[in-house]
Design an enzyme around this catalytic site. Sequence first.
Site, PDB file in Angstrom:
ATOM      1  N   GLY A 104       0.821  -1.209   0.000  1.00 62.23           N
ATOM      2  CA  GLY A 104       0.000   0.000   0.000  1.00 62.23           C
ATOM      3  C   GLY A 104       0.849   1.250   0.000  1.00 62.23           C
ATOM      4  O   GLY A 104       0.518   2.266   0.614  1.00 62.23           O
TER       5      GLY A 104
ATOM      6  N   GLN B  93      -0.861   7.769   1.906  1.00 63.58           N
ATOM      7  CA  GLN B  93      -0.313   8.972   2.524  1.00 63.58           C
ATOM      8  C   GLN B  93       1.073   8.745   3.120  1.00 63.58           C
ATOM      9  O   GLN B  93       1.927   9.625   3.077  1.00 63.58           O
ATOM     10  CB  GLN B  93      -1.259   9.476   3.625  1.00 63.58           C
TER      11      GLN B  93
ATOM     12  N   ILE C 228      -0.990  -1.563  -5.956  1.00 62.93           N
ATOM     13  CA  ILE C 228      -1.698  -2.065  -7.135  1.00 62.93           C
ATOM     14  C   ILE C 228      -1.918  -0.958  -8.152  1.00 62.93           C
ATOM     15  O   ILE C 228      -2.459  -1.205  -9.228  1.00 62.93           O
ATOM     16  CB  ILE C 228      -3.048  -2.703  -6.755  1.00 62.93           C
TER      17      ILE C 228
ATOM     18  N   ILE D 108      -2.291  -7.495  -2.266  1.00 59.24           N
ATOM     19  CA  ILE D 108      -2.283  -8.246  -1.009  1.00 59.24           C
ATOM     20  C   ILE D 108      -3.397  -9.285  -0.944  1.00 59.24           C
ATOM     21  O   ILE D 108      -3.378 -10.159  -0.074  1.00 59.24           O
ATOM     22  CB  ILE D 108      -2.371  -7.317   0.212  1.00 59.24           C
TER      23      ILE D 108
ATOM     24  N   TYR E 108     -13.332   0.362   9.325  1.00 55.75           N
ATOM     25  CA  TYR E 108     -11.897   0.651   9.452  1.00 55.75           C
ATOM     26  C   TYR E 108     -11.430   0.363  10.876  1.00 55.75           C
ATOM     27  O   TYR E 108     -10.428  -0.341  11.091  1.00 55.75           O
ATOM     28  CB  TYR E 108     -11.647   2.110   9.079  1.00 55.75           C
TER      29      TYR E 108
ATOM     30  N   ILE F  78      -2.443  11.887  10.980  1.00 55.25           N
ATOM     31  CA  ILE F  78      -1.109  12.195  10.460  1.00 55.25           C
ATOM     32  C   ILE F  78      -1.202  13.334   9.454  1.00 55.25           C
ATOM     33  O   ILE F  78      -1.993  13.280   8.514  1.00 55.25           O
ATOM     34  CB  ILE F  78      -0.469  10.969   9.800  1.00 55.25           C
TER      35      ILE F  78
END
Length: 373
Positions: A62, A66, A89, A107, A195, A225
């Site tokens: 991934g 970010q 991907i 994945i 999530y 973040i």
Amino acid sequence: MPVVWMLRRVASRMLQRPACGCQAPVLPGRFLGTSPQQIPADANFHSTSFSEADQPRVLITGGLGQLGVGLASFLRKRFGKDNVILSDIRKPPEHVFLSGPFIYSDILDYKNLREIVVNNRVTWLFHYSALLSAVGEANVSLARAVNITGLHNVLDVAEEHGLRLFVPSTIGAFGPTSPRNPTPDLCIQRPRTIYGVSKVHAELMGEYYYYRYGLDFRCLRYPGIISADSQPGGGTTDYAVQIFHDAVKNGRFECNLKPSTRLPMMYIDDCLRATLEVMEAPAESLSMRTYNVNAMSFTPAELAQEILKHVPEFQITYNVDPVRQAIADSWPMNFDDSNARKDWGWKHDFDLPELVTTMLNFHGSESRVAQAN
């Protein structure tokens, strides 16, 4: 995957507790790193440290999100460009493709993931593939596949090949019944997003694989973040990234959270450093597998007030998104990260004033270059 599960069955038999009741040893003959340093059968292989001549071979899944590109750059400075492989991907931008090794990795394709680990002699895996909070709520079935099924593939590959595995968690792993101010490492976790549920699942599965198979699993619960050189990725805390883009470009920003919504936050430089520090920490210093880390906690109103000190004409308005607001109201207002500070010496560098100055300087210089061009 009959071969994998046959190996798992053999491993399970080897890990049965002996009749004396003492703790079962980790599988003998594990290897970690690029040189064949065998770990004694009565030792935890994850206590191995790396010498300068034995750098880890890193894979980041991934990697176009970010954090992935920034992490790759950060780790390449530490371990060398060719030792850090970025994967995703999606097709990478040219500057990312040219900056170091990049490969396609899905994945959800166990065979593809396993081939990458074997062919590139991977020893450390940073698993960043995930659908974030707001995006995940819009596509629960995809979030379930990526965040949970993908995690299972990564855990199995990491266990099979003796990798050191890092999986990030989040403030979203807590829910409205968790203590919110501050939120400790260990407390009730009942998130209300796919999530958050998937991240609690990741924390518990990683800890299970650690105790059951000896997998060297390490995890940090990130706050929001904030990064200067990336676009918002669909998270509830992403207003604190977008606000700087809009402040410099337009002098105004429409916030989708209430002005009093307090959430823990961290500048990306602190985040990347915390990630490397916990991965390099001696195993004996870790009292747990998942830690809170924090730097600051603020509201949209407080952030706007700090921006006004640099951009006097800045204006903020509020158009509250009920979905994102409900998510934010179920999350911690502040993190208790005292265990990380005590166990492996975590210490942040960026507070709110430093954050705002850094972000505005970056976007201001970027805007001036664009105008000149």
